[in-house]
Motif scaffolding. Structure first.
Motif, short mmCIF file in Angstrom:
data_model
loop_
_atom_site.label_atom_id
_atom_site.label_comp_id
_atom_site.label_asym_id
_atom_site.label_seq_id
_atom_site.Cartn_x
_atom_site.Cartn_y
_atom_site.Cartn_z
N UNK A 24 0.83 -1.20 0.00
CA UNK A 24 0.00 0.00 0.00
C UNK A 24 0.87 1.25 0.00
N UNK A 25 0.43 2.25 -0.77
CA UNK A 25 0.96 3.61 -0.68
C UNK A 25 -0.18 4.50 -0.20
N UNK A 26 -0.16 4.81 1.07
CA UNK A 26 -1.25 5.54 1.72
C UNK A 26 -1.17 7.01 1.36
N UNK A 27 -2.20 7.58 0.70
CA UNK A 27 -2.13 8.98 0.30
C UNK A 27 -2.09 9.94 1.48
N UNK A 28 -2.55 9.50 2.64
CA UNK A 28 -2.60 10.40 3.79
C UNK A 28 -1.25 10.53 4.50
N UNK A 29 -0.34 9.62 4.19
CA UNK A 29 0.98 9.67 4.84
C UNK A 29 2.11 9.61 3.82
N UNK A 30 1.80 9.80 2.56
CA UNK A 30 2.75 9.58 1.48
C UNK A 30 3.90 10.57 1.51
N UNK A 31 5.09 10.06 1.33
CA UNK A 31 6.29 10.88 1.18
C UNK A 31 6.24 11.53 -0.21
N UNK A 32 6.15 12.84 -0.25
CA UNK A 32 5.99 13.53 -1.53
C UNK A 32 7.23 13.41 -2.40
N UNK A 33 8.39 13.21 -1.79
CA UNK A 33 9.58 12.96 -2.60
C UNK A 33 9.46 11.64 -3.36
N UNK A 34 8.77 10.68 -2.76
CA UNK A 34 8.51 9.42 -3.45
C UNK A 34 7.65 9.66 -4.69
N UNK A 35 6.63 10.48 -4.55
CA UNK A 35 5.78 10.80 -5.70
C UNK A 35 6.62 11.41 -6.81
N UNK A 36 7.49 12.34 -6.44
CA UNK A 36 8.34 12.99 -7.45
C UNK A 36 9.22 11.99 -8.17
N UNK A 37 9.80 11.05 -7.42
CA UNK A 37 10.67 10.05 -8.04
C UNK A 37 9.88 9.15 -9.00
N UNK A 38 8.70 8.74 -8.59
CA UNK A 38 7.88 7.87 -9.44
C UNK A 38 7.46 8.59 -10.71
N UNK A 39 7.02 9.82 -10.58
CA UNK A 39 6.60 10.59 -11.76
C UNK A 39 7.79 10.89 -12.66
N UNK A 40 8.94 11.15 -12.06
CA UNK A 40 10.15 11.45 -12.86
C UNK A 40 10.47 10.29 -13.80
N UNK A 41 10.34 9.08 -13.30
CA UNK A 41 10.62 7.90 -14.13
C UNK A 41 9.45 7.54 -15.03
N UNK A 42 8.26 7.42 -14.46
CA UNK A 42 7.12 6.84 -15.17
C UNK A 42 6.46 7.79 -16.15
N UNK A 43 6.63 9.08 -15.97
CA UNK A 43 5.97 10.05 -16.84
C UNK A 43 6.99 10.95 -17.55
N UNK A 44 7.75 11.69 -16.75
CA UNK A 44 8.72 12.61 -17.36
C UNK A 44 9.75 11.84 -18.16
N UNK A 45 10.16 10.69 -17.63
CA UNK A 45 11.12 9.86 -18.37
C UNK A 45 10.59 9.42 -19.72
N UNK A 46 9.31 9.09 -19.77
CA UNK A 46 8.70 8.69 -21.04
C UNK A 46 8.71 9.85 -22.04
N UNK A 47 8.36 11.04 -21.59
CA UNK A 47 8.39 12.20 -22.48
C UNK A 47 9.83 12.51 -22.91
N UNK A 48 10.75 12.40 -21.97
CA UNK A 48 12.16 12.68 -22.29
C UNK A 48 12.66 11.75 -23.39
N UNK A 49 12.40 10.47 -23.25
CA UNK A 49 12.85 9.49 -24.24
C UNK A 49 12.12 9.66 -25.56
N UNK A 50 10.80 9.81 -25.48
CA UNK A 50 10.01 9.95 -26.71
C UNK A 50 10.46 11.15 -27.53
#
Length: 245
Positions: free
Chosen positions: A100-126
């Motif tokens: 589980x990744x609980x939205x009420x206690x989520x480390x926002x740096x974790x969100x940034x890392x996930x988005x950096x790879x899963x989204x921004x990384x895709x745009x960067x490569x594309x």
């Protein structure tokens, strides 16, 4: 005899990415194995070659501009074009008990890392690979997503969608939305871009939890990577068909 088609699969050193690379090579593609770690990348290339594949390594960290630029330069120098790009590299991010990744206690740096790879990384490569894709007669882009990125399914209490994943699941929703924007921008060109869900595949990504094999998980991405010229674009697919956004 037609020219051999060139494909690049990111995160292709293991799991689903490796099987996408293997599947495309089995269809006669020359496949670039995109991966950060040299030892794992070269091991994957050797394994593919031992099975008869025409494979080559592409050093690439999708979170780093220079690394991606260098990868594009390598493919341009060696191959001159790119026919297929499969954006498979992704991370789930750390989870708590029960995955589980609980939205009420989520480390926002974790969100940034996930988005950096899963989204921004895709745009960067594309974006780095687009000039090479434009040199192809039938370019295809596949973004490996997940059904947990379907807001429709996530919001339906009658659908079993798995644990709350407040970083990973929204990153895939974001990726799906980005895929649509690329499809809109590239409308009228010969570039087809779609999102693929591999299903719940047993890999080290999820602690080998899942009923599907990596080979099964690779099937939809391979199908979308080899679409005919009149195939769909800007859609989200699993084995059974279209997934609602």
């Amino acid at each position: 005899m037609s020219e051999t088609k060139i494909a690049l699969v990111t995160g292709a050193n293991k799991g689903i990415g490796y099987e996408i690379a293997a599947g495309l090579s089995g269809l006669g593609y020359r496949v670039g194995v995109g991966a950060r770690e040299e030892a794992r990348r070269e091991s994957a290339v050797e394994k593919l070659r031992a099975a008869g594949a025409d494979a080559f390594g592409v050093p690439m960290d999708v979170t780093q501009d220079q690394s991606v630029a260098d990868a594009a330069e390598l493919i341009e120098r060696q191959e001159g074009r790119l026919d297929v790009l499969v954006n498979n590299a992704g991370i789930s991010g750390e989870t708590g008990p029960g995955w589980v990744q609980d939205p009420t206690t989520l480390d926002l740096d974790l969100v940034r890392r996930v988005v950096e790879t899963n989204v921004i990384g895709v745009s960067r490569v594309t974006n780095a690979m687009l000039p090479l894709l434009r040199c192809s007669a039938s370019p295809r882009v596949v973004n490996v997503s997940s059904s947990v990125g379907s807001v429709t399914r996530q919001a339906d209490p009658d659908i079993e969608i798995g644990p709350v994943m407040a970083a990973y699941a929204p990153s895939k929703s974001f990726l799906n939305a980005v895929t649509v924007q690329y499809a809109r921008q590239l409308a009228g060109t010969n570039i087809l871009i779609n999102a693929a869900c591999p299903g719940l595949v047993a890999t080290d990504f999820n602690g080998f939890y899942g009923a599907r094999t990596p080979e099964q998980g690779a099937a939809t991405a391979i199908r979308l990577a080899t679409l005919p010229d009149d195939g769909p674009t800007g859609s989200f697919f699993e084995d059974a068909g279209v997934i609602p956004w």
